[in-house]
Design a protein around this motif. Structure first.
Motif, PDB file in Angstrom:
ATOM      1  N   SER A 103      -2.607  -1.251  -5.675  1.00 40.46           N
ATOM      2  CA  SER A 103      -2.938  -1.024  -4.263  1.00 40.46           C
ATOM      3  C   SER A 103      -2.114   0.103  -3.645  1.00 40.46           C
ATOM      4  O   SER A 103      -2.501   0.678  -2.625  1.00 40.46           O
ATOM      5  CB  SER A 103      -2.699  -2.309  -3.461  1.00 40.46           C
ATOM      6  OG  SER A 103      -1.370  -2.773  -3.663  1.00 40.46           O
TER       7      SER A 103
ATOM      8  N   VAL B 240      -9.405  10.653  -7.911  1.00 34.97           N
ATOM      9  CA  VAL B 240      -8.361  10.069  -7.090  1.00 34.97           C
ATOM     10  C   VAL B 240      -8.191  10.874  -5.824  1.00 34.97           C
ATOM     11  O   VAL B 240      -8.074  10.342  -4.729  1.00 34.97           O
ATOM     12  CB  VAL B 240      -7.034   9.986  -7.869  1.00 34.97           C
ATOM     13  CG1 VAL B 240      -5.888   9.580  -6.947  1.00 34.97           C
ATOM     14  CG2 VAL B 240      -7.153   8.995  -9.030  1.00 34.97           C
TER      15      VAL B 240
ATOM     16  N   LYS C 160      -0.719   3.567  -2.734  1.00 35.71           N
ATOM     17  CA  LYS C 160      -1.326   4.898  -2.731  1.00 35.71           C
ATOM     18  C   LYS C 160      -0.353   6.014  -2.395  1.00 35.71           C
ATOM     19  O   LYS C 160      -0.679   7.188  -2.593  1.00 35.71           O
ATOM     20  CB  LYS C 160      -2.495   4.937  -1.735  1.00 35.71           C
ATOM     21  CG  LYS C 160      -3.613   3.960  -2.041  1.00 35.71           C
ATOM     22  CD  LYS C 160      -4.205   4.216  -3.415  1.00 35.71           C
ATOM     23  CE  LYS C 160      -5.335   3.231  -3.735  1.00 35.71           C
ATOM     24  NZ  LYS C 160      -5.782   3.364  -5.147  1.00 35.71           N
TER      25      LYS C 160
ATOM     26  N   GLY D 262      -2.256   7.188  -9.434  1.00 35.79           N
ATOM     27  CA  GLY D 262      -2.962   7.384  -8.172  1.00 35.79           C
ATOM     28  C   GLY D 262      -2.067   7.294  -6.957  1.00 35.79           C
ATOM     29  O   GLY D 262      -2.535   7.057  -5.839  1.00 35.79           O
ATOM     30  N   ILE D 263      -0.753   7.513  -7.155  1.00 34.44           N
ATOM     31  CA  ILE D 263       0.218   7.433  -6.062  1.00 34.44           C
ATOM     32  C   ILE D 263       0.664   8.839  -5.670  1.00 34.44           C
ATOM     33  O   ILE D 263       1.215   9.581  -6.494  1.00 34.44           O
ATOM     34  CB  ILE D 263       1.452   6.591  -6.458  1.00 34.44           C
ATOM     35  CG1 ILE D 263       1.030   5.168  -6.827  1.00 34.44           C
ATOM     36  CG2 ILE D 263       2.483   6.576  -5.337  1.00 34.44           C
ATOM     37  CD1 ILE D 263       2.146   4.312  -7.425  1.00 34.44           C
TER      38      ILE D 263
ATOM     39  N   ASP E 211       0.805  -1.225   0.000  1.00 31.31           N
ATOM     40  CA  ASP E 211       0.000   0.000   0.000  1.00 31.31           C
ATOM     41  C   ASP E 211       0.835   1.272   0.000  1.00 31.31           C
ATOM     42  O   ASP E 211       0.319   2.356  -0.288  1.00 31.31           O
ATOM     43  CB  ASP E 211      -0.907   0.015   1.234  1.00 31.31           C
ATOM     44  CG  ASP E 211      -1.831  -1.183   1.282  1.00 31.31           C
ATOM     45  OD1 ASP E 211      -2.950  -1.068   0.765  1.00 31.31           O
ATOM     46  OD2 ASP E 211      -1.427  -2.236   1.829  1.00 31.31           O
TER      47      ASP E 211
ATOM     48  N   ASN F 171     -10.504  10.246  -2.931  1.00 32.16           N
ATOM     49  CA  ASN F 171     -10.327   8.986  -2.202  1.00 32.16           C
ATOM     50  C   ASN F 171      -9.113   9.010  -1.288  1.00 32.16           C
ATOM     51  O   ASN F 171      -8.804   8.014  -0.618  1.00 32.16           O
ATOM     52  CB  ASN F 171     -10.194   7.826  -3.202  1.00 32.16           C
ATOM     53  CG  ASN F 171     -11.492   7.542  -3.926  1.00 32.16           C
ATOM     54  OD1 ASN F 171     -12.563   7.667  -3.340  1.00 32.16           O
ATOM     55  ND2 ASN F 171     -11.394   7.195  -5.200  1.00 32.16           N
ATOM     56  N   LEU F 172      -8.393  10.134  -1.281  1.00 32.73           N
ATOM     57  CA  LEU F 172      -7.172  10.225  -0.469  1.00 32.73           C
ATOM     58  C   LEU F 172      -7.426  11.032   0.796  1.00 32.73           C
ATOM     59  O   LEU F 172      -8.275  11.875   0.839  1.00 32.73           O
ATOM     60  CB  LEU F 172      -6.050  10.862  -1.284  1.00 32.73           C
ATOM     61  CG  LEU F 172      -5.600  10.080  -2.520  1.00 32.73           C
ATOM     62  CD1 LEU F 172      -4.593  10.880  -3.311  1.00 32.73           C
ATOM     63  CD2 LEU F 172      -5.008   8.737  -2.123  1.00 32.73           C
TER      64      LEU F 172
END
Length: 356
Positions: A87, A352, A89, A110-111, A60, A355-356
């Motif tokens: 997965s 994105v 992030k 999405g990192i 993750d 969701n963070l």
């Protein structure tokens, strides 16, 4: 905090073991499953092979607590980043610069990339003041002459004064007024009573500018022409190109000064040497270099140029802060909070970000 089926999130720890924040790391290791690949597994070919084979599972987060280890796999680019599991992030790393990682590609995946510039602000800003003062007071000439012969000592004692100046009242132009850039400007304003102007891709709030009476200049070329000393304090170039070029140096005042505590790759060092020899620049301070650990031979031969060995952030306090801030960024995001020092959030899509 837990992933599916109650499993703890997995953190890939690349680089040496934590040295200073051991209690924090102990808690970090309880909250998350920490996997630390061996030095052999961190070599690029082996590292990419392991990612393809999902040797470390669907981790993750990526944790790199030191700038000097954990980078054995080389550049994080379009060849490497797609192999990272979906997965993942967050990538939290030591150091301020991120020229070794394509943060735009990380954002597309999405990192969130988080650097640790805030941990080095104090050290870098202190060192920057030394380099700024060096350009005004010819400190390279002064210090080397004192170690040379009596004749060299007397020459400097007699002749340095007419070409040296107090920084007070001069204009400092800052390229990049982030955490480090602002602290440099604040100290130069308070200690040297310099006038502060700056260029950045984003203007700071009025209240922030007011703290140091800073003036925003929307054109970099214009700012260069207004400055008595220019300091480069941006962690990376938005387009990957050099920021200080022959053309940009030509925009600077004759008799001005230049300091680089950012990245050597952002500066055309041959053009800087030309500008010194032509008299456009009368003082230069360079802590970072394009081909480290090799330093430009022409710059080494110029007494108006102070050269250091990428030391600006090099204090124990900085290293302790790198470790801590990297862990706290991961801890925050994996527990549903906002990361503390994101670099590429502005490049991520709204979906994105939400969701963070």
């Amino acid at each position: 905090m837990a992933t599916t089926a109650g499993q703890k999130p997995i953190v890939l720890h690349i680089g040496d073991p934590v040295k200073w924040n051991t209690e924090l790391y102990a808690q970090f290791s309880k909250d998350f499953t920490v996997i630390r690949p061996s030095t052999e597994d961190r070599q690029r070919d082996q590292f990419m092979k392991a990612l393809k084979e999902k040797k470390w599972g669907n981790f993750d987060a990526i944790f790199r607590p030191f700038w000097s280890t954990g980078g054995e796999m080389g550049r994080w680019d379009k060849e490497l980043i797609p192999l990272v599991p979906e997965s993942c992030k967050i990538f939290a790393s030591a150091g301020a610069g991120f020229d070794w990682a394509d943060v735009d590609i990380l954002a597309e995946r999405g990192i969130v990339y988080c650097n640790s510039a805030a941990a080095s602000s104090e050290s870098v800003s202190d060192f920057a003041l030394f380099l700024i003062l060096s350009t005004f007071r010819n400190l390279n000439w002064c210090t080397t002459s004192a170690r040379d012969s009596p004749a060299a000592f007397q020459d400097c004692h007699t002749n340095a004064a007419p070409v040296s100046h107090n920084p007070r009242g001069h204009t400092l132009g800052v390229i990049g007024l982030g955490n480090v850039g602002f602290e440099i400007a604040r100290k130069a304003y308070l200690a040297f009573h310099m006038n502060i102007i700056y260029y950045d891709v984003l203007r700071k709030p009025n209240a922030r500018e007011a703290e140091i009476e800073a003036r925003f200049v929307s054109s970099l070329d214009e700012m260069l022409g207004l400055s008595d000393c220019v300091i480069l304090a941006t962690p990376a170039s938005p387009d990957g190109k050099k920021v200080v070029t022959k053309e940009r140096l030509a925009k600077m005042k004759v008799g001005s000064r230049f300091v680089n505590i950012a990245r050597g790759s952002l500066v055309d060092e041959e053009a800087v040497a030309d500008a010194v020899e032509e008299g456009r620049l009368v003082g230069v301070g360079m802590d970072v270099h394009e081909n480290e650990p090799r330093v430009n031979e022409r710059l080494k031969g110029l007494r108006q140029v102070t050269l250091t060995s990428h030391n600006a952030g090099g204090t124990l306090e900085t290293h302790i802060g790198f470790e801590e801030l990297s862990m706290r960024n991961i801890d925050a995001l994996l527990k549903g909070q906002k990361p503390l020092t994101p670099v590429n959030m502005h490049l991520m899509t709204s979906a994105v970000k939400s969701n963070l």
